[in-house]
Scaffold this motif. Structure first.
Motif, PDB file in Angstrom:
ATOM      1  N   TYR A  96     -73.651 -31.951  32.003  1.00 23.11           N
ATOM      2  CA  TYR A  96     -74.140 -33.316  32.160  1.00 23.11           C
ATOM      3  C   TYR A  96     -73.734 -33.940  33.488  1.00 23.11           C
ATOM      4  O   TYR A  96     -74.474 -34.729  34.050  1.00 23.11           O
ATOM      5  N   ASP A  97     -72.546 -33.590  33.990  1.00 20.52           N
ATOM      6  CA  ASP A  97     -72.054 -34.185  35.229  1.00 20.52           C
ATOM      7  C   ASP A  97     -71.032 -33.249  35.872  1.00 20.52           C
ATOM      8  O   ASP A  97     -69.844 -33.288  35.551  1.00 20.52           O
ATOM      9  N   VAL A  98     -71.512 -32.410  36.769  1.00 25.05           N
ATOM     10  CA  VAL A  98     -70.656 -31.403  37.416  1.00 25.05           C
ATOM     11  C   VAL A  98     -69.505 -32.069  38.161  1.00 25.05           C
ATOM     12  O   VAL A  98     -68.360 -31.613  38.087  1.00 25.05           O
ATOM     13  N   ASN A  99     -69.788 -33.135  38.873  1.00 29.82           N
ATOM     14  CA  ASN A  99     -68.725 -33.784  39.655  1.00 29.82           C
ATOM     15  C   ASN A  99     -67.643 -34.389  38.766  1.00 29.82           C
ATOM     16  O   ASN A  99     -66.460 -34.321  39.090  1.00 29.82           O
ATOM     17  N   LYS A 100     -68.036 -34.952  37.661  1.00 31.34           N
ATOM     18  CA  LYS A 100     -67.062 -35.555  36.744  1.00 31.34           C
ATOM     19  C   LYS A 100     -66.159 -34.493  36.120  1.00 31.34           C
ATOM     20  O   LYS A 100     -64.980 -34.751  35.871  1.00 31.34           O
ATOM     21  N   TYR A 101     -66.693 -33.306  35.875  1.00 26.05           N
ATOM     22  CA  TYR A 101     -65.952 -32.247  35.187  1.00 26.05           C
ATOM     23  C   TYR A 101     -65.553 -31.100  36.121  1.00 26.05           C
ATOM     24  O   TYR A 101     -65.363 -29.977  35.672  1.00 26.05           O
ATOM     25  N   ARG A 102     -65.414 -31.376  37.404  1.00 24.04           N
ATOM     26  CA  ARG A 102     -65.048 -30.339  38.391  1.00 24.04           C
ATOM     27  C   ARG A 102     -63.791 -29.587  37.979  1.00 24.04           C
ATOM     28  O   ARG A 102     -63.730 -28.365  38.074  1.00 24.04           O
ATOM     29  N   GLU A 103     -62.775 -30.323  37.546  1.00 19.67           N
ATOM     30  CA  GLU A 103     -61.502 -29.680  37.215  1.00 19.67           C
ATOM     31  C   GLU A 103     -61.645 -28.776  35.989  1.00 19.67           C
ATOM     32  O   GLU A 103     -60.999 -27.736  35.907  1.00 19.67           O
ATOM     33  N   VAL A 104     -62.479 -29.166  35.059  1.00 22.22           N
ATOM     34  CA  VAL A 104     -62.731 -28.333  33.879  1.00 22.22           C
ATOM     35  C   VAL A 104     -63.410 -27.034  34.305  1.00 22.22           C
ATOM     36  O   VAL A 104     -63.055 -25.946  33.830  1.00 22.22           O
ATOM     37  N   ILE A 105     -64.370 -27.134  35.219  1.00 22.64           N
ATOM     38  CA  ILE A 105     -65.060 -25.943  35.708  1.00 22.64           C
ATOM     39  C   ILE A 105     -64.078 -25.043  36.456  1.00 22.64           C
ATOM     40  O   ILE A 105     -64.129 -23.813  36.321  1.00 22.64           O
ATOM     41  N   LYS A 106     -63.160 -25.635  37.216  1.00 27.42           N
ATOM     42  CA  LYS A 106     -62.128 -24.841  37.906  1.00 27.42           C
ATOM     43  C   LYS A 106     -61.257 -24.091  36.899  1.00 27.42           C
ATOM     44  O   LYS A 106     -60.928 -22.922  37.098  1.00 27.42           O
ATOM     45  N   LEU A 107     -60.888 -24.758  35.817  1.00 28.72           N
ATOM     46  CA  LEU A 107     -60.129 -24.074  34.758  1.00 28.72           C
ATOM     47  C   LEU A 107     -60.950 -22.945  34.146  1.00 28.72           C
ATOM     48  O   LEU A 107     -60.416 -21.880  33.813  1.00 28.72           O
ATOM     49  N   GLY A 108     -62.237 -23.183  33.973  1.00 28.39           N
ATOM     50  CA  GLY A 108     -63.122 -22.154  33.441  1.00 28.39           C
ATOM     51  C   GLY A 108     -63.174 -20.933  34.347  1.00 28.39           C
ATOM     52  O   GLY A 108     -63.149 -19.795  33.870  1.00 28.39           O
ATOM     53  N   ILE A 109     -63.210 -21.165  35.647  1.00 32.24           N
ATOM     54  CA  ILE A 109     -63.208 -20.054  36.608  1.00 32.24           C
ATOM     55  C   ILE A 109     -61.914 -19.254  36.459  1.00 32.24           C
ATOM     56  O   ILE A 109     -61.945 -18.021  36.365  1.00 32.24           O
ATOM     57  N   ALA A 110     -60.808 -19.962  36.416  1.00 28.16           N
ATOM     58  CA  ALA A 110     -59.507 -19.284  36.258  1.00 28.16           C
ATOM     59  C   ALA A 110     -59.475 -18.496  34.953  1.00 28.16           C
ATOM     60  O   ALA A 110     -59.019 -17.340  34.917  1.00 28.16           O
ATOM     61  N   GLY A 111     -59.972 -19.094  33.880  1.00 33.95           N
ATOM     62  CA  GLY A 111     -59.995 -18.422  32.587  1.00 33.95           C
ATOM     63  C   GLY A 111     -60.843 -17.162  32.608  1.00 33.95           C
ATOM     64  O   GLY A 111     -60.457 -16.128  32.054  1.00 33.95           O
ATOM     65  N   LYS A 112     -62.002 -17.232  33.248  1.00 32.44           N
ATOM     66  CA  LYS A 112     -62.887 -16.062  33.328  1.00 32.44           C
ATOM     67  C   LYS A 112     -62.200 -14.911  34.073  1.00 32.44           C
ATOM     68  O   LYS A 112     -62.284 -13.758  33.661  1.00 32.44           O
TER      69      LYS A 112
END
Length: 156
Positions: A96-112
């Protein structure tokens, strides 16, 4: 590509006294691609979470002899499934909002990346098959790269 109307400008033609509507379109394919990728990641995570809570006799990884069987009461597996599902929900919200959830996506990258390494280590220790380790590595590695591209293409 998907285009959206970003704004409408009204311009009055002073010579004729007419009002013309001018529509400006912006190519929004990058936004829709990000949305599709994040939602695909969410669905994949939710499917994997469901598979992780199946009893070993029904779980495809065990049936296909890709992993050592787990004990019948697998608290760690269920906790892991919850973790995967929560990240799936986080990816869905991030769409819904990539900029708002940037840190969550960064955690997702680390998790992957971490999950890919964990499966590689378990393959090397003989606790899962090459097929499962490579499949996990390719799937999670691909999503990690796509998530990085989403962050790089989004505004900071």
């Amino acid at each position: 590509t998907i285009t959206i109307i970003t704004r409408m400008l009204l311009q009055e033609d002073k010579d004729k006294g007419e009002v013309h509507t001018i529509m400006l379109h912006r190519n929004n394919s990058n936004c829709s691609n990000s949305n599709l990728i994040l939602r695909s990641g969410a669905v994949v995570n939710l499917v994997i979470a469901i598979l992780a809570i199946l009893p070993p006799s029904y779980h495809p990884a065990y049936v296909l002899d890709m992993m050592s069987p787990l004990p019948p009461s697998n608290v760690h597996g269920h906790a892991f499934a919850a973790f995967i599902a929560l990240f799936g929900i986080a990816y869905w919200l991030s769409a819904y909002d990539v900029n708002k959830y940037r840190e969550v996506i960064k955690l997702g990258i680390a998790g992957k990346v971490i999950i890919s390494i964990i499966f590689l280590v378990h393959y090397m220790a003989g606790r899962c098959s090459l097929t499962l380790a490579m499949g996990t590595g390719i799937l999670d590695g691909t999503f990690a790269v796509l998530f990085i591209r989403i962050l790089n293409s989004a505004k900071s």
